[in-house]
Write a protein that holds these residues in place. Structure first.
Motif, mmCIF file in Angstrom:
data_model
loop_
_atom_site.group_PDB
_atom_site.id
_atom_site.type_symbol
_atom_site.label_atom_id
_atom_site.label_comp_id
_atom_site.label_asym_id
_atom_site.label_seq_id
_atom_site.Cartn_x
_atom_site.Cartn_y
_atom_site.Cartn_z
ATOM 1 N N ARG A 242 0.842 -1.198 0.000
ATOM 2 C CA ARG A 242 0.000 0.000 0.000
ATOM 3 C C ARG A 242 0.874 1.244 0.000
ATOM 4 O O ARG A 242 2.039 1.206 0.403
ATOM 5 N N PRO A 243 0.327 2.403 -0.432
ATOM 6 C CA PRO A 243 1.117 3.641 -0.412
ATOM 7 C C PRO A 243 1.599 3.956 0.992
ATOM 8 O O PRO A 243 0.859 3.794 1.965
ATOM 9 N N ALA A 244 2.862 4.383 1.087
ATOM 10 C CA ALA A 244 3.452 4.699 2.389
ATOM 11 C C ALA A 244 3.153 6.123 2.820
ATOM 12 O O ALA A 244 3.545 6.532 3.907
ATOM 13 N N THR A 245 2.472 6.900 1.996
ATOM 14 C CA THR A 245 2.139 8.286 2.323
ATOM 15 C C THR A 245 0.624 8.438 2.389
ATOM 16 O O THR A 245 -0.140 7.537 2.021
ATOM 17 N N LEU A 246 0.178 9.592 2.839
ATOM 18 C CA LEU A 246 -1.248 9.816 3.049
ATOM 19 C C LEU A 246 -1.992 10.109 1.756
ATOM 20 O O LEU A 246 -3.226 10.021 1.730
ATOM 21 N N GLN A 247 -1.287 10.519 0.709
ATOM 22 C CA GLN A 247 -1.896 10.801 -0.590
ATOM 23 C C GLN A 247 -3.038 11.811 -0.463
ATOM 24 O O GLN A 247 -4.195 11.549 -0.796
ATOM 25 N N GLU A 253 -8.242 10.106 8.163
ATOM 26 C CA GLU A 253 -8.869 9.474 7.002
ATOM 27 C C GLU A 253 -8.038 8.301 6.491
ATOM 28 O O GLU A 253 -8.583 7.234 6.159
ATOM 29 N N ALA A 254 -6.716 8.495 6.411
ATOM 30 C CA ALA A 254 -5.857 7.418 5.910
ATOM 31 C C ALA A 254 -5.889 6.203 6.826
ATOM 32 O O ALA A 254 -5.953 5.049 6.367
ATOM 33 N N ILE A 255 -5.860 6.432 8.155
ATOM 34 C CA ILE A 255 -5.879 5.308 9.096
ATOM 35 C C ILE A 255 -7.213 4.571 9.036
ATOM 36 O O ILE A 255 -7.259 3.333 9.015
ATOM 37 N N VAL A 256 -8.310 5.321 8.998
ATOM 38 C CA VAL A 256 -9.631 4.685 8.950
ATOM 39 C C VAL A 256 -9.772 3.866 7.670
ATOM 40 O O VAL A 256 -10.288 2.732 7.688
ATOM 41 N N ASP A 257 -9.329 4.401 6.525
ATOM 42 C CA ASP A 257 -9.397 3.640 5.265
ATOM 43 C C ASP A 257 -8.593 2.349 5.352
ATOM 44 O O ASP A 257 -9.032 1.283 4.890
#
Length: 386
Positions: A242-247, A253-257
């Motif tokens: 998976r992407p290592a950045t928040l994009q 939001e990134a953690i919940v996704d």
């Protein structure tokens, strides 16, 4: 506005020339006025003046060279007429002289002004023509020298920028290659060996079913366990892809996704409490997200957990990330601390000036807590821009 101020240099010269002419003529008239007053009151000066006026040699020289004849005594009307003519001539000459010299100076200054504007626009190859050997000419020479140095520095900066871009690309490729090699090693060390063991065990089952059905049933259970372990290992490896950045997402939001995706793809009870922490620098957010990925990857590989709880919150000037599972646990003082995942997490936490605590025991599950100090906004900006 700048051109008007530059052009005013010319008119300043005109004013200076006019004042100089008027001052010179006026001073001359005052001298003659004082001389007339002295002539009227002092017999000795009258006698001296009469001697000069009657001197034939002086009279001849003045007449031949200056076309002037000294009167027998000073005349007021002549003095006023001479003053008026001198004032008019001096004024005209002062204005003309000031205008000409001011215009010449203005043109030279205008050349310097144009050169400065060209330099500010990035025309570093522009050079000032020769402006003479005086101070303005020296300014032009110094300007050309500065422009040449600036041009060389810009060229060096561009070469350095290109070199840095090339280095960045090389580092990126090196990081990609290193990650591929790591994934290949883990696939070989874990998944490939487990699949090989499953294949060997399955091949042996064909003969064992007929001879010893009870033993075959035990081997089938072993195959199921190895298959489950290989599946967990593959899920952990996929998590690293998976992407290592928040994009462009917030940390919450990134953690919940990420957690919602894990909950859909794994037979795990995953719960979370994620606080929306505002004002975190992007570097801290990226590191925290990557640390969470690494922690979940370790849990999927080794913990055999049925429940995972993730909590992100702030407390006492710190942002804290807590990951808890009910898995098999391990000895924190043992060899597990030397694993790649934990070592990577410790390095990331150290880069942020934080701390990483691991609470675990065999059969008691594991809790990992990361504490990162949050600097006040004004203090952080002051340190970044001293």
């Amino acid at each position: 506005m700048r051109r008007q101020r530059l052009a005013s240099v010319q008119w300043q010269y005109v004013r200076f020339g006019l004042m100089l002419a008027i001052g010179t003529v006026t001073a001359t008239f005052l001298c003659f006025l004082l001389l007339h007053i002295a002539w009227a009151n002092d017999p000795e000066i009258r006698r001296l003046y009469s001697t000069l006026a009657d001197d034939p040699e002086l009279s001849r020289w003045l007449d031949n060279n200056l076309q002037i004849q000294l009167p027998a005594e000073p005349d007021w009307m002549i003095m006023l007429a001479a003053f008026a003519v001198s004032l008019a001539v001096g004024t005209v000459m002062g204005v003309i002289g000031g205008y000409i010299f001011g215009n010449l100076l203005k043109k030279r200054l205008y050349v310097l002004g144009e050169a400065t504007m060209n330099l500010s626009r990035g025309l570093l190859s522009y050079r000032v023509p020769d402006l003479g050997a005086d101070e303005i000419g020296e300014l032009g020479w110094q300007f050309n020298r500065l422009a040449s140095q600036w041009e060389d520095q810009v060229a060096s900066l561009q070469r350095l920028s290109n070199h840095n871009a090339a280095l960045a690309e090389q580092l990126k490729q090196a990081a990609v290659t290193e990650e591929r090699q790591r994934l290949a090693r883990e696939l070989h060390d874990a998944v490939s060996q487990q699949l090989f063991a499953i294949a060997m065990t399955t091949a042996a089952l064909k003969r064992l079913v007929e001879k010893n059905p009870q033993r075959a049933a035990q081997q089938i259970e072993l195959v199921e366990e190895m298959a489950a372990a290989a599946q967990a290992e593959m899920r952990a490896l996929l998590l690293h892809l998976r992407p290592a950045t928040l994009q462009n997402k917030t940390l919450k939001e990134a953690i919940v996704d990420l957690l919602e995706e894990l909950a859909r793809k794994n037979a795990l009870a995953i719960s979370w409490e994620i606080e929306d922490v505002e004002g975190l620098p992007s570097g801290i957010e990226d590191h925290l997200f990557r640390i969470l990925q690494e922690s979940l990857s370790n849990t999927l590989r080794h913990a055999r957990a049925s429940q995972i709880a993730v909590k992100l919150f702030t407390l006492q000037g710190q942002v804290r990330l807590r990951v808890t599972d009910d898995g098999v646990g391990f000895d924190p003082e043992g060899e597990k601390l030397t694993s790649y995942g934990l070592r990577s997490m410790r390095e990331r936490v150290a880069e942020l000036g934080g701390s990483l605590d691991i609470y675990s025991a065999v059969g008691k599950g594991t809790q990992i807590e990361v504490r990162i100090p949050v600097m006040p906004q004004t203090e952080r900006e002051g340190r970044e821009h001293p």
